[in-house]
Design a protein around this motif. Structure first.
Motif, PDB file in Angstrom:
ATOM      1  N   GLY A   1      -5.930  11.554 -19.012  1.00 16.40           N
ATOM      2  CA  GLY A   1      -6.130  11.244 -17.614  1.00 16.40           C
ATOM      3  C   GLY A   1      -5.071  11.822 -16.706  1.00 16.40           C
ATOM      4  N   GLU A   2      -5.108  11.385 -15.446  1.00  9.24           N
ATOM      5  CA  GLU A   2      -4.174  11.841 -14.419  1.00  9.24           C
ATOM      6  C   GLU A   2      -3.132  10.760 -14.156  1.00  9.24           C
ATOM      7  N   LYS A   3      -1.952  11.177 -13.741  1.00 11.46           N
ATOM      8  CA  LYS A   3      -0.881  10.232 -13.467  1.00 11.46           C
ATOM      9  C   LYS A   3      -1.181   9.441 -12.201  1.00 11.46           C
ATOM     10  N   ILE A   4      -1.102   8.113 -12.311  1.00 13.51           N
ATOM     11  CA  ILE A   4      -1.345   7.265 -11.146  1.00 13.51           C
ATOM     12  C   ILE A   4      -0.116   6.444 -10.771  1.00 13.51           C
ATOM     13  N   TYR A   5       0.935   6.521 -11.581  1.00 10.84           N
ATOM     14  CA  TYR A   5       2.112   5.685 -11.298  1.00 10.84           C
ATOM     15  C   TYR A   5       3.346   6.310 -11.912  1.00 10.84           C
ATOM     16  N   GLU A   6       4.462   6.146 -11.200  1.00 10.53           N
ATOM     17  CA  GLU A   6       5.741   6.627 -11.719  1.00 10.53           C
ATOM     18  C   GLU A   6       6.859   5.787 -11.121  1.00 10.53           C
ATOM     19  N   GLU A   7       7.780   5.350 -11.959  1.00  9.15           N
ATOM     20  CA  GLU A   7       8.929   4.587 -11.483  1.00  9.15           C
ATOM     21  C   GLU A   7      10.162   5.031 -12.254  1.00  9.15           C
ATOM     22  N   HIS A   8      11.312   5.056 -11.576  1.00  8.83           N
ATOM     23  CA  HIS A   8      12.547   5.545 -12.180  1.00  8.83           C
ATOM     24  C   HIS A   8      13.590   4.436 -12.263  1.00  8.83           C
ATOM     25  N   ASP A   9      14.487   4.581 -13.270  1.00  6.04           N
ATOM     26  CA  ASP A   9      15.657   3.710 -13.421  1.00  6.04           C
ATOM     27  C   ASP A   9      15.263   2.241 -13.333  1.00  6.04           C
TER      28      ASP A   9
ATOM     29  N   SER B   1       1.663   1.700   3.082  1.00 10.53           N
ATOM     30  CA  SER B   1       1.541   0.357   2.520  1.00 10.53           C
ATOM     31  C   SER B   1       2.489  -0.619   3.205  1.00 10.53           C
ATOM     32  N   GLU B   2       3.676  -0.151   3.548  1.00  4.38           N
ATOM     33  CA  GLU B   2       4.665  -1.027   4.151  1.00  4.38           C
ATOM     34  C   GLU B   2       4.461  -1.178   5.655  1.00  4.38           C
ATOM     35  N   ASP B   3       3.655  -0.310   6.257  1.00  4.20           N
ATOM     36  CA  ASP B   3       3.355  -0.424   7.688  1.00  4.20           C
ATOM     37  C   ASP B   3       2.134  -1.316   7.889  1.00  4.20           C
ATOM     38  N   ASP B   4       0.968  -0.741   7.848  1.00  2.00           N
ATOM     39  CA  ASP B   4      -0.265  -1.491   8.116  1.00  2.00           C
ATOM     40  C   ASP B   4      -1.132  -1.660   6.885  1.00  2.00           C
ATOM     41  N   GLY B   5      -0.593  -1.381   5.717  1.00  3.95           N
ATOM     42  CA  GLY B   5      -1.415  -1.403   4.521  1.00  3.95           C
ATOM     43  C   GLY B   5      -1.983  -0.031   4.272  1.00  3.95           C
ATOM     44  N   PRO B   6      -2.248   0.333   3.020  1.00  2.00           N
ATOM     45  CA  PRO B   6      -2.732   1.673   2.701  1.00  2.00           C
ATOM     46  C   PRO B   6      -4.115   1.923   3.291  1.00  2.00           C
ATOM     47  N   PRO B   7      -4.467   3.174   3.510  1.00  2.00           N
ATOM     48  CA  PRO B   7      -5.791   3.486   4.048  1.00  2.00           C
ATOM     49  C   PRO B   7      -6.878   3.066   3.067  1.00  2.00           C
ATOM     50  N   PRO B   8      -8.076   2.761   3.571  1.00  2.00           N
ATOM     51  CA  PRO B   8      -9.151   2.349   2.673  1.00  2.00           C
ATOM     52  C   PRO B   8      -9.574   3.487   1.757  1.00  2.00           C
ATOM     53  N   GLU B   9     -10.088   3.113   0.579  1.00  2.00           N
ATOM     54  CA  GLU B   9     -10.655   4.061  -0.375  1.00  2.00           C
ATOM     55  C   GLU B   9      -9.668   5.147  -0.768  1.00  2.00           C
ATOM     56  N   LEU B  10      -8.403   4.768  -0.923  1.00  2.00           N
ATOM     57  CA  LEU B  10      -7.413   5.750  -1.366  1.00  2.00           C
ATOM     58  C   LEU B  10      -7.767   6.233  -2.757  1.00  2.00           C
ATOM     59  N   PRO B  11      -7.780   7.551  -3.007  1.00  2.00           N
ATOM     60  CA  PRO B  11      -8.055   8.042  -4.357  1.00  2.00           C
ATOM     61  C   PRO B  11      -7.092   7.431  -5.358  1.00  2.00           C
ATOM     62  N   LEU B  12      -7.618   6.828  -6.416  1.00  2.00           N
ATOM     63  CA  LEU B  12      -6.773   6.113  -7.357  1.00  2.00           C
ATOM     64  C   LEU B  12      -5.874   7.031  -8.151  1.00  2.00           C
ATOM     65  N   ALA B  13      -6.169   8.309  -8.191  1.00  2.00           N
ATOM     66  CA  ALA B  13      -5.374   9.217  -9.009  1.00  2.00           C
ATOM     67  C   ALA B  13      -4.187   9.811  -8.261  1.00  2.00           C
ATOM     68  N   ILE B  14      -3.824   9.235  -7.119  1.00  2.85           N
ATOM     69  CA  ILE B  14      -2.601   9.660  -6.443  1.00  2.85           C
ATOM     70  C   ILE B  14      -1.419   9.047  -7.171  1.00  2.85           C
ATOM     71  N   PRO B  15      -0.414   9.827  -7.567  1.00  5.99           N
ATOM     72  CA  PRO B  15       0.743   9.218  -8.219  1.00  5.99           C
ATOM     73  C   PRO B  15       1.512   8.371  -7.227  1.00  5.99           C
ATOM     74  N   LEU B  16       1.878   7.169  -7.630  1.00  5.06           N
ATOM     75  CA  LEU B  16       2.497   6.235  -6.714  1.00  5.06           C
ATOM     76  C   LEU B  16       3.913   5.886  -7.150  1.00  5.06           C
ATOM     77  N   ILE B  17       4.699   5.349  -6.226  1.00  4.77           N
ATOM     78  CA  ILE B  17       5.990   4.793  -6.576  1.00  4.77           C
ATOM     79  C   ILE B  17       5.907   3.280  -6.449  1.00  4.77           C
ATOM     80  N   ALA B  18       6.807   2.588  -7.095  1.00  3.85           N
ATOM     81  CA  ALA B  18       6.753   1.134  -7.106  1.00  3.85           C
ATOM     82  C   ALA B  18       7.194   0.558  -5.770  1.00  3.85           C
ATOM     83  N   SER B  19       6.712  -0.627  -5.459  1.00  2.00           N
ATOM     84  CA  SER B  19       7.151  -1.322  -4.268  1.00  2.00           C
ATOM     85  C   SER B  19       8.602  -1.751  -4.449  1.00  2.00           C
ATOM     86  N   ASN B  20       9.314  -1.865  -3.342  1.00  2.00           N
ATOM     87  CA  ASN B  20      10.714  -2.259  -3.397  1.00  2.00           C
ATOM     88  C   ASN B  20      10.869  -3.775  -3.337  1.00  2.00           C
TER      89      ASN B  20
END
Length: 326
Positions: A242-250, A138-157
């Motif tokens: 459902g499945e976890k799609i997002y996680e953020e700490h602190d 995401s921070e390089d060239d943008g995420p690949p197209p059609e990324l499976p939505l059920a991938i757990p993600l971390i928040a942008s900085n």
């Protein structure tokens, strides 16, 4: 012109196979692997790569077509499975002492396979590690197209919103944890008891009580150890599975864009305290006004002045009182 990258694919480990030389894990390869001209009967060379991504040390299996004295595997096909192609990866491959996430796999464990056409290789990531890889893309060239939505993600900085909507219509939300057992709720519950806000010695946490606290002292927000979002894309209910799609700490809040489909369970942890709330892309579920005409929740704030609706999560949900959040 060839694609630089092919969408990652979620796969599940199949039943491990025990042999005289040890245990082997059948790792499925997606159909996109054919873009590397790899098919049944071909040999691939595997290498375990360790890389620091987003300040986190992660490992992935790198594979490419070819032959080598060690770590050479034959691509097999299992009809009736999806996907059909797979490789048998020895458990000992991850090192003498074993290194997660590839040393103790079991049937049903989730992995992510990414095919990089220009590089002529594929990569197999552990499911949890892939969130760091996704953020890197995401921070390089943008995420690949059609990324499976059920991938757990971390928040942008940054102060922006982490977009989980993919190609679907999305809605921005701010997830805000608050002290669910603050004394202000006890006091207001006693004063507003005629509205059925006190039950015995415990207050009943409902939207009216939250709004009253906001008007009197402001909602007592709090920082938490972790915010998780789970998504059920098929079910619209107060109890999504459902499945976890997002996680953020602190953090003291989370800003996300959620796809306008299905329902969500938001779970918050702060030490031994925890709280949760549901959210659904249907305006007719909750006994409250709809959010932006399309969503339902119990504890929220929305107005024309707000860029995004706020969903409030009581932490903890029970104690001096009990919050109705689903």
């Amino acid at each position: 012109m060839k694609q630089k990258r092919v969408s990652p694919t979620r796969v599940e480990v199949r039943e491990p196979e025990k042999r005289s030389g040890g245990e082997y894990y059948p790792l499925p390869l997606p159909d996109e692997i054919e873009l590397l001209e790899i098919d049944q009967g071909d040999t691939v060379v595997l290498e375990l790569v360790e890389e620091e991504v987003q300040g986190k040390s992660i490992r992935y299996i790198q594979g490419h077509s070819g032959e080598a004295p060690r770590n050479q595997m034959t691509v097999r096909r299992q009809s009736g499975c999806s996907p059909e192609l797979f490789i048998q990866c020895p458990a000992a491959f991850s090192g003498e002492h074993g290194s997660p996430p590839f040393n103790e796999l079991g049937k049903g464990d989730r992995l992510v396979v990414e095919v990089l056409v220009d590089e002529g290789e594929f990569r197999i990531y552990g499911y949890d590690d892939y969130r760091y890889r996704f953020q890197q893309l995401s921070e390089d060239d943008g995420p690949p197209p059609e990324l499976p939505l059920a991938i757990p993600l971390i928040a942008s900085n940054n102060d922006g919103y982490t977009d989980l909507s993919g190609e679907k219509e999305g809605q921005e939300f701010e997830i805000v944890p608050f002290h669910g057992q603050d004394e202000v709720f006890v006091e207001l519950g006693e004063e507003m008891g005629k509205q059925d806000l006190m039950r015995g010695n415990r207050f009943r946490g409902i939207p009216n009580l939250l709004r009253a606290a906001g008007e009197r002292t402001g909602i007592p927000e709090r920082s938490v150890d972790k915010i998780e979002i789970y998504w059920d894309s098929e079910d619209v209910s107060m109890n999504p599975d459902g499945e976890k799609i997002y996680e953020e700490h602190d953090t003291d809040s989370a800003k996300v864009v959620l796809p306008e489909q299905g329902s969500y369970l938001i779970i918050v942890e702060a030490g031994e305290d925890s709280g949760s709330h549901w959210l659904a892309a249907d305006p007719n579920i909750a006994l409250t006004d709809p959010i932006r005409d399309k969503w339902s929740a119990f504890l929220f704030e929305d107005s024309e002045e707000l860029q995004a609706p706020k969903i409030y999560i009581p932490v903890p949900r029970t104690g001096k009182g009990h919050w109705d959040t689903y």
